[in-house]
Design an enzyme around this catalytic site. Structure first.
Site, mmCIF file in Angstrom:
data_model
loop_
_atom_site.group_PDB
_atom_site.id
_atom_site.type_symbol
_atom_site.label_atom_id
_atom_site.label_comp_id
_atom_site.label_asym_id
_atom_site.label_seq_id
_atom_site.Cartn_x
_atom_site.Cartn_y
_atom_site.Cartn_z
ATOM 1 N N THR D 21 0.822 -1.205 0.000
ATOM 2 C CA THR D 21 0.000 0.000 0.000
ATOM 3 C C THR D 21 0.857 1.256 0.000
ATOM 4 O O THR D 21 2.067 1.201 0.223
ATOM 5 C CB THR D 21 -0.893 0.024 1.256
ATOM 6 O OG1 THR D 21 -0.049 0.040 2.413
ATOM 7 C CG2 THR D 21 -1.803 -1.193 1.308
ATOM 8 N N ASP D 22 0.211 2.393 -0.275
ATOM 9 C CA ASP D 22 0.927 3.661 -0.149
ATOM 10 C C ASP D 22 0.101 4.647 0.676
ATOM 11 O O ASP D 22 -1.002 4.331 1.119
ATOM 12 C CB ASP D 22 1.331 4.227 -1.515
ATOM 13 C CG ASP D 22 0.142 4.690 -2.340
ATOM 14 O OD1 ASP D 22 -0.910 5.033 -1.780
ATOM 15 O OD2 ASP D 22 0.284 4.724 -3.575
ATOM 16 N N THR D 23 0.656 5.822 0.865
ATOM 17 C CA THR D 23 0.047 6.789 1.774
ATOM 18 C C THR D 23 -1.298 7.310 1.258
ATOM 19 O O THR D 23 -2.034 7.966 1.999
ATOM 20 C CB THR D 23 1.032 7.959 2.049
ATOM 21 O OG1 THR D 23 0.535 8.757 3.118
ATOM 22 C CG2 THR D 23 1.186 8.855 0.815
#
Lengths: 149, 149, 149, 149
Positions: D21-23
């Site tokens: 995942t990313d921010t």
């Protein structure tokens, strides 16, 4: 809507590290998409915008809707790459870019990327006007200003 | 506070793919920390918790405060690994785990991990009581229940 | 054998991109090990060596045998980090380094790393003498020159 | 040469972890290419081949020459995804696959992938005949057997 061959070009330098390579001795194919995203972030930064601020202040993220990557030659450990980024078209909600990863003058990977703006629940929204304007200005005559997207 | 050698052990199977390896022909050293995190997530899932739900409902994330990794033997492409996870101690705000990555009966990497709970602005907070309770129950006699952290 | 507090320090700048972050809004913990490896590669490069050439010409890779990482504060998207690297000890077959990831003057992650040389089948071998010599010279009085390792 | 809509389909289950995942709260776009590569490796494994053995015994790697990815809906932490893989065409030196990443019945990402065989110095070579034969057999009527590449 396709930009002229001499559309303004943004360049970002990328060094290849161990983390980028795989046991085949070359850069793992998904990692060129990381390089391309770094280059797009640097283009935005040079235009005065940061993804984190866009996310925090506008509640939107610039996401990839479509990418096509042609792998022509592999990069290897310690190579110093350049990602050349051109803005090909700016629409109301999408932006089209062309990105080429080069090493020693040779094209390694050519990418066509369609970006779209999404809000925090993933719904498509219009590009923040100031970002859109800066991209149009950067692209110059190369970018159309369609009302679709 | 250190658990008995026969503390209950949770096992997660991990296959090595191209993405995990590097040009040295082995799994890149940082990727074992990914394997360990997957294994901790699977332990939580088996205890009835998901990181996403903890983050959404409690506003906290279980983060790593400290990790030590000893690399003894390398893993390679297509290896089928096991991550063995033991809970060594459960405090008020931290949890200590021991994780070993194995292949064909040999220990490849041994890790000692200290986990802590942080809220959305990164401040340390106490573990959600139900998560803490489940970890203590899983650990059995192996885990102390100190009030520090 | 522990170097003086003012041992020579090598610094590498690292920008945080989307790829580095996770859904908790911070840099994923394993990625600091990538940053540390980039910094060690840049230290070697500044000393006149490249991992790819060492691998091709000597048939050896400089691998991590042990790492300890203390996570104190998280980095976030668009942060400009510095990795400060000090050589703490140079033995016959191992090198000890201390690496600190900083942002805006604050220490985010402190790492202690033990490196060892391995050949293409993963067996420990001595450091190439010229690499070893350059690391000792860089470390100055900070590094011992033990014969163990 | 395009396979029938009901071409045989291989399915691989993929769990989303923090690392993916990313921010922005979603899976980082390059990571779907990792999922796709895992799925292709599992298809090969189910047909009796492993990338590591092909590399060691034949001195060739199956590399991606071209990928197109359409991102329709994002995946999130803890999602259990399925990668559905179909072989669309098998030529002398290339293979065309279609891969769809799904969650809860919805298509998240659709990929078209062209694979090619390269040797250890990166030059294109023909597919090992037994791998080619197994892919043709798997694809059934869906795959042509052109002699080009």
């Amino acid at each position: 809507m396709t930009g002229a061959i001499d559309a303004p070009c943004h360049e970002t330098a990328i060094r290849v590290y161990y983390e980028d390579t795989d046991t085949g001795g070359i850069v793992y194919y998904a990692n060129y998409l990381k390089y391309a995203e770094r280059a797009r972030s640097e283009l935005l930064r040079d235009l005065g915008f940061e993804n984190s601020a866009i996310l925090a202040q506008k509640g939107v993220a610039i996401a990839v809707r479509r990418v096509t990557a042609d792998y022509m030659k592999p990069a290897r450990l310690d190579d110093l790459l350049t990602v050349a980024t051109r803005v090909r078209a700016v629409h109301g909600a999408t932006v089209e870019m062309e990105q080429v990863v080069r090493c020693d003058g040779a094209d390694l990977v050519r990418m066509a990327v369609t970006l779209a703006c999404i809000n925090t629940v993933g719904r498509p929204v219009r590009l923040p006007p100031e970002v859109r304007g800066a991209l149009i200005e950067f692209a110059g005559d190369a970018a159309g200003t369609g009302t679709d997207g």
